[in-house]
Design a protein around this motif. Structure first.
Motif, PDB file in Angstrom:
ATOM      1  N   HIS A  85      -3.901  27.510 -19.275  1.00 59.60           N
ATOM      2  CA  HIS A  85      -4.334  27.914 -17.934  1.00 59.60           C
ATOM      3  C   HIS A  85      -5.324  29.074 -18.002  1.00 59.60           C
ATOM      4  O   HIS A  85      -5.289  29.873 -18.947  1.00 59.60           O
ATOM      5  N   GLY A 126      -6.615  32.067 -15.099  1.00 60.99           N
ATOM      6  CA  GLY A 126      -6.359  32.560 -13.748  1.00 60.99           C
ATOM      7  C   GLY A 126      -6.881  33.961 -13.525  1.00 60.99           C
ATOM      8  O   GLY A 126      -7.212  34.679 -14.476  1.00 60.99           O
ATOM      9  N   TYR A 137      -4.927  30.089  -9.982  1.00 63.66           N
ATOM     10  CA  TYR A 137      -5.238  29.256 -11.133  1.00 63.66           C
ATOM     11  C   TYR A 137      -6.646  28.672 -11.001  1.00 63.66           C
ATOM     12  O   TYR A 137      -6.913  27.844 -10.131  1.00 63.66           O
ATOM     13  N   LYS A 164      -7.281  24.465 -15.715  1.00 65.81           N
ATOM     14  CA  LYS A 164      -6.097  23.984 -16.423  1.00 65.81           C
ATOM     15  C   LYS A 164      -6.501  22.859 -17.365  1.00 65.81           C
ATOM     16  O   LYS A 164      -7.177  21.914 -16.949  1.00 65.81           O
ATOM     17  N   SER A 195       2.083  23.663 -12.265  1.00 67.20           N
ATOM     18  CA  SER A 195       0.797  24.354 -12.214  1.00 67.20           C
ATOM     19  C   SER A 195      -0.341  23.374 -11.922  1.00 67.20           C
ATOM     20  O   SER A 195      -0.307  22.221 -12.324  1.00 67.20           O
TER      21      SER A 195
END
Length: 279
Positions: free
Chosen positions: A117, A119, A128, A131, A142
């Motif tokens: 991830h 963020g 976020y 990904k 997520s």
């Protein structure tokens, strides 16, 4: 030509009325899209949220659907459409941070086989930005665009490493309130233990999420810094507990930090060899 006795200002003011009306329509359309993005997909619910008649709401929905901004699924409601998906991807591409970090996190995901991830801080939450899915076939909550409390995620705790320590208690309390409102969420460690762990994370430059955000999921995070040595983002590697025993998390810490440092260098950051860690 204005008639006799007419106020010349009226002629100047009249063009502004369509403009004001157009602005109102635009803002209503954007508010409608935000409703759908929030999961309100039926005409009744959207009309109630916007405070508009159902007939007006239905016309707006039809127009946005015809233009590709929304997608209608019979008997289920409205979803964000393909045009918004394309615009969202373009917006992410235009953010320098995402473009700079993407090759690094793709390689990290390839090396680890885990979900990675990216963020940033938004208020008391981590937002976020990107990904990279894992190759193990694991699903987790997520997603790009998700917001979660800073204090309950490995990604968020990595961002906390760049915030003044006096802010930690308030952010911890906000995460506690969310946990209390959602019984299915795992509990946070008591404050003294949480603070002690976070202080240790500062010293070594990476953070852990020990199933504090999602039961069965563990994360290792590290902060990204810019040319001012300020934490501007973070990355994390996340996987299910069987793939994240304590020993592997300890091994991943320096790896995740090294990738975060590589992204930081691309943003103009330079390591201060005189300092301990990043401080």
């Amino acid at each position: 030509m204005a008639g006799i006795g007419a106020n010349p200002l009226d002629a100047q003011a009249s063009p502004e009325k369509p403009q004001a009306s157009g602005t109102q329509t635009l803002m209503r359309g954007l508010a409608l899209l935000e409703c759908v993005a929030a999961g309100i997909g039926d005409v009744k619910g959207i009309a109630a949220r916007l405070g508009t008649p159902r007939s007006t709401t239905h016309r707006m929905l039809n127009s946005l659907t015809q233009d590709g901004y929304l997608h209608h699924v019979p008997y289920k409601g409205y979803l964000l459409g393909p045009k918004l998906i394309a615009l969202g991807m373009r917006a992410l591409e235009q953010r320098p941070l995402v473009a700079i970090a993407r090759p690094h996190i793709e390689e990290l995901a390839r090396q680890t086989g885990d979900t990675v991830h990216l963020g940033v801080v938004e208020g008391a939450e981590v937002f976020y930005l990107d990904k990279i899915p894992n190759t193990r076939g694991l699903e987790m909550r997520s997603r790009i665009g998700l917001r979660m409390p800073l204090a309950s995620t490995g990604l968020g705790k990595a961002l906390l490493l760049g915030l003044p320590r006096e802010r930690w208690p308030a952010l911890y309390d906000q995460a506690l309130r969310l946990t209390a409102a959602a019984p299915e969420r795992p509990p946070l460690a008591p404050w003294p233990e949480f603070e002690s762990r976070l202080a240790a994370y500062v010293d070594r430059g990476w953070s852990f999420d020990l199933e504090e955000n999602e039961i069965g999921i563990r994360c290792v995070g590290a902060p990204i810094r810019d040319v001012r040595n300020q934490v501007v983002a973070a990355i994390s590697v996340a996987s299910a507990v069987p793939y994240m025993p304590d020993e592997r998390m300890e091994e991943l810490g320096p790896v995740v930090r090294a990738v975060a440092d590589a992204i930081s260098k691309d943003l103009g950051w330079k390591r201060d060899e005189r300092a301990s860690g990043h401080r």
